[in-house]
Design a protein around this motif. Structure first.
Motif: not given
Lengths: 778, 163
Positions: A70-82
């Motif tokens: 979820e933490t990883l997905l949150d990063e993706l969701r927030a566009n902080r991670l491609q």
């Protein structure tokens, strides 16, 4: 109070598996270059609700794993991670791992913790790398959300909050019709008790547009009269943006009846002044903390429950779903321990309920305050994929089918009675009967339809399979599926999966060439695989086609010769050659791979399809692809049958296996060795099976020219069944003989006729086998 | 056999449905009886033992009918007005099955206490008592208590349903 949570386990597993399927489908749809935010949200929601559920039920390993995810997905969701290929692969693997973990827990078996740990490590590596690269801004953002005291951030926020508002403003695209709403939100004191969280609502509103929040403290009682479980605050909100009233009302959906709410349209003016949402929300946090803190000292345990929900949402992870929320009171002890030490400064900290312990992670601050909380999270809590359907066990439907079947029989008995009736009321009676019959048929159709499911249940596994196989074999394949909504009977659906998987595997492995080969042939490097389903007459057609190399008739013939499947001098047309691939023991792949060619050939596919009462054919276009066409009956529960009579007995022959019925002429009959009877039929000699002998019943006539010959096909062989008479054709409902008795050679089941009596349904392959075994024994 | 009878005797009074078959009185546990219905036409199934008369439609289910006279090797009798089918449910390791037993006539439901029951005597090899759970005395009549579960799993349907 102890609540037995095990009763909810089944529902949890079922929902989780479904949710994982959804997550997988979304992952596969995810475009690496430009990921769709809604898809990522869907994926996130799945992970989130599984996390919540598993934490509630105490499946800590799943909860912990999902949390990293979820933490990883949150990063993706927030566009902080491609979204990269690596991440997408990792997520898919995680889906598999979660599925296996859930299965293991369901079967009460140990979880493969090494695999889980590996994946979790990979996940955290990605997070760590990301954090290393962008440590500074991330931490700033994180700091705002979690660590600092609410009171502090309320004071110190202008700087931080200011920056966050700018991003917020940028994020909310200014619509064409900007409107300003005035919302007066006055919750009743019991709001918290109903599980509502004003902060969540405010955040949701902030998502809709620019939100200006004003807290109304009028109802706040004096300190000693303060009851921590009650909500004393009220808010006057001003929301500007391209928002309609319904969207605002939706935010308050859950609080309806627990608050006084008035929404008025102020003007269609441009957005209001730039007041920081976060500062105000933080102010609210402080208020919460203040209302919670004082009573901690006297009644710490009491405070735990009310403090937890707001604190939790203020603090770390996104607000819990319904299951998650129940988690807080479920662990009052732990919560109390944490909240006992609460000072205003540490208020948000206890939100990290011990149930989800902080992960051992390189990331210094794994939990980020969510920028926004989508309203769909509330929906996710209420049930995944709520599509207005209910779950019914197959037994119940079968029961219903049985009852309807009984009704049909009763109705046809009444109809027969009605026909012979005379008198003044007879006509009316018959009218009524006709009406009944029509309604009956509709009812039967409806019940049948209940058993029908869209073929997408089978198709849905292919995107993943094609992707994995193509990757493994170094091929580029695009899968196109049409007609996924075509419905067919559940039993057929269950049995068609394996044959289809086989055909798809074959296409990928043998059909579609490697990119370089394709380019050399002047095709596009990407191969195309199609799965099409459609209704055709009373049947359903499923096609698997590719634009690969197709079948090579010359090679097939050579192979068949080598295997002795055809004689060395036999000439075979190309079409006949294509039929050869369905023979047992045939595989043209140069090398067997772990993908296909494991000794299970197309003969099995054909047999499976035949067992379903269907047929399969192949259309070959050498060099340009092959097309496998499977035709299936819509249902296994009903068969179109031909009634035949032998002596006093009636039998049903499936219409699909009847080729022709004819009266035999004297002289066209020949005998082999004085016993076996054959007759000439279109240039072939067809053996005669006397059904009365095989079934040991007294026939009306033993003379072949006095009865009829029904030419039928089974297992690829043709025989003539000698029967006394042909009766009507009708659709019959198949009933199992094996439920209460056992298998009988030559009989595939039974059915109940209109007069309530039972007729046996013939199994032609079985009859042919039995007859030839009998002939050999003689 | 011993184990079966001892476990039964310890369970106290049990209710049995009794019926007549060739002048003898038999009983089946009432709990297994689903219903009683008059004899009606059956649909014969090919290539089955002669005591399997065929199948009937019982509220939408296909139920086999067993002629108990033939099953026990008694001379066949004409089916008359008292001939009935007792529908019983049998539970064994393969699941639940329903079947009908054709008997000459049903007589009554009686309660058999543990004391009134005794194990089936051993007649030696001449007479098979495999399906007999025990004997009971009811109003000075002897009732043969049948073990239907056993009858089904051992040879009645078992041998046929294995292939």
């Amino acid at each position: 109070m102890t609540l037995d949570l095990t009763q909810f386990h089944d529902a949890f597993f079922e929902e989780s598996f479904e949710a994982l399927d959804m997550m997988e489908a979304s992952l596969l749809k995810l475009d690496l270059g430009a990921p769709d935010a809604e898809l990522i949200n869907t994926i996130f929601r799945v992970a989130h609700s599984i996390k919540g559920g598993s934490a509630t039920f105490g499946f800590s390993e799943i909860a912990s794993f999902t949390h990293s995810l979820e933490t990883l997905l949150d990063e993706l969701r927030a566009n902080r991670l491609q979204v990269t290929q690596a991440i997408s692969d990792l997520l898919l693997k995680s889906v598999d791992a979660m599925r296996d973990m859930l299965r293991a827990v369901q079967a009460k078996k140990p979880i493969d913790s090494q695999r889980v740990a590996d994946l979790q490590f990979d996940t955290e590596m990605i997070l760590a790398q990301r954090n290393g690269a962008a440590a500074a801004p991330a931490e700033a953002a994180a700091a705002q959300g979690t660590s600092t005291s609410a009171a502090q951030s309320a004071n110190a926020s202008p700087a931080e909050g200011g920056s966050s508002t700018t991003t917020q403003a940028a994020a909310s695209t200014p619509g064409t019709s900007e409107r300003r709403w005035k919302i007066s939100f006055r919750p009743y004191p019991e709001l918290f008790a109903r599980g509502n969280d004003p902060l969540r609502m405010l955040r949701e509103l902030a998502e809709l547009g620019t939100l200006n929040v004003e807290v109304d403290l009028d109802r706040l009682p004096s300190f000693d009269a303060l009851e921590t479980q009650n909500c004393y605050l009220a808010w006057n909100l001003e929301l500007s943006g391209a928002v309609d009233e319904a969207a605002i009302r939706q935010v308050f959906d859950w609080a309806e009846g627990d608050c006084d709410l008035s929404i008025t349209l102020e003007s269609t003016a441009p957005p209001a002044e730039d007041i920081t949402n976060y500062a105000l929300i933080a102010e609210f946090d402080a208020m919460q903390a203040a209302s919670g803190a004082p009573t901690h000292a006297p009644v710490a345990a009491n405070a735990a429950a009310p403090a937890a929900p707001p604190a939790e949402s203020a603090g770390a992870a996104p607000p819990p779903n319904a299951l998650d929320a129940s988690n807080a009171p479920a662990a009052p002890q732990a919560d109390t321990a944490a909240t006992a030490k609460v000072t205003a400064a540490a208020a948000p900290a206890p939100a990290e309920t011990p149930a989800r312990k902080p992960e051992p992670t390189v990331n210094p601050e794994p939990h980020h305050a969510p920028e926004r909380v989508s309203k769909s999270e509330a929906a996710a809590a209420s049930g995944i994929g709520d599509s207005g359907s209910i779950r019914v066990s197959v037994e119940k439907i079968d029961e219903l089918m049985n009852t309807v079947g009984e009704l049909v029989i009763t109705q046809s008995m009444l109809s027969q009675l009605g026909r012979n009736l005379e008198g003044p009321a007879a006509d009316q009676f018959r009218l009524g009967l006709a009406e009944l019959e029509r309604n009956m048929r509709e009812l039967q159709d409806s019940v049948m339809r209940v058993r029908m499911l869209p073929i997408s249940f089978v198709f849905s596994r292919f995107p993943r399979m094609v992707r994995d196989l193509a990757q493994r074999l170094g091929k580029q394949i695009e899968l196109v599926m049409t007609g996924e909504q075509t419905e067919l009977d559940k039993t057929v659906l269950e049995k068609i999966g394996d044959p289809l998987v086989h055909l798809v595997r074959n296409s990928i492995d043998h059909g579609i060439e490697k990119p370089e080969v394709r380019v050399a042939k002047g095709k596009s490097p990407t191969g195309h695989l199609r799965l099409d389903a459609c209704h055709r007459g009373g049947n359903i057609c499923v096609e698997v086609s590719d634009d690969g190399g197709g079948l090579d008739p010359a090679r097939i013939i050579a192979k068949a010769r080598a295997r002795g499947l055809i004689g060395p001098n036999e000439t075979v047309t190309d079409e006949q050659a294509c039929e050869l691939i369905f023979l047992p023991g045939f595989s043209t792949a140069e090398t067997t791979t772990d993908v296909s060619g494991r000794g299970v050939g197309l003969d099995v596919v054909r047999r499976n399809v035949k067992e379903l009462g269907g047929s399969i054919e192949v259309k070959n276009d050498p060099g340009r692809g092959a097309r496998f066409i499977i035709t299936l009956p819509l249902t296994l529960a009903i068969v179109d049958g031909q009634s035949i009579a032998v002596g006093k007995q009636n039998y049903i022959v499936p219409l699909i296996s009847i080729i022709e019925s004819l009266q035999i002429k004297q002289g066209s009959l020949n005998r082999i060795a004085g016993r076996g009877e054959v007759f000439a039929f279109r240039g072939d000699y067809v053996p005669v099976i006397r059904l009365h002998e095989l079934f040991n019943v007294e026939p009306r006539s033993r003379e072949l020219d006095e009865g009829l010959i029904v030419i039928v096909e089974g297992d690829g062989r043709r025989v003539g069944l000698f029967v006394d008479d042909l009766l009507g054709q009708q659709q019959v409902v198949i009933k199992s003989l094996e439920t209460n008795y056992g298998h009988i050679d030559g009989v595939s089941g039974a059915t109940i006729l209109g007069d309530g009596s039972v007729a046996l349904i013939l199994d032609l392959p079985g009859i042919i086998r039995r007859a030839s075994a009998g002939a050999r024994a003689n | 056999m011993n184990a079966v009878t001892t476990s039964e005797t310890s369970s106290g009074a049990e209710q049995f449905l009794t019926f007549v078959l060739g002048g003898e009185e038999y009983g089946v546990t009432i709990l297994q009886v689903q219903g009683i219905q008059g004899w009606d036409r059956v649909t014969p199934i090919p290539n089955t033992p002669d005591y399997i008369l065929g199948v009937i439609n019982l509220r939408g289910a296909i139920v086999p009918i067993v002629d108990l006279r033939r099953r026990f090797g008694m001379p066949a009798a004409e089916f008359g007005p008292t001939t009935v089918v007792i529908v019983v449910k049998v539970v064994n390791e393969r699941g639940e099955r329903t079947l009908g037993l054709v008997v000459d006539a049903v007589s009554e439901v009686c309660s058999v206490s543990a004391e009134a029951r005794q194990p089936a005597p051993d007649f030696g090899s001449g007479i098979k008592t495999d399906f007999v759970k025990g004997l009971a005395t009811v109003d000075n009549r002897m009732v043969i208590l049948l073990d239907i579960d056993r009858m089904v799993s051992e040879g009645l349907l078992g041998s046929l349903s294995t292939h």
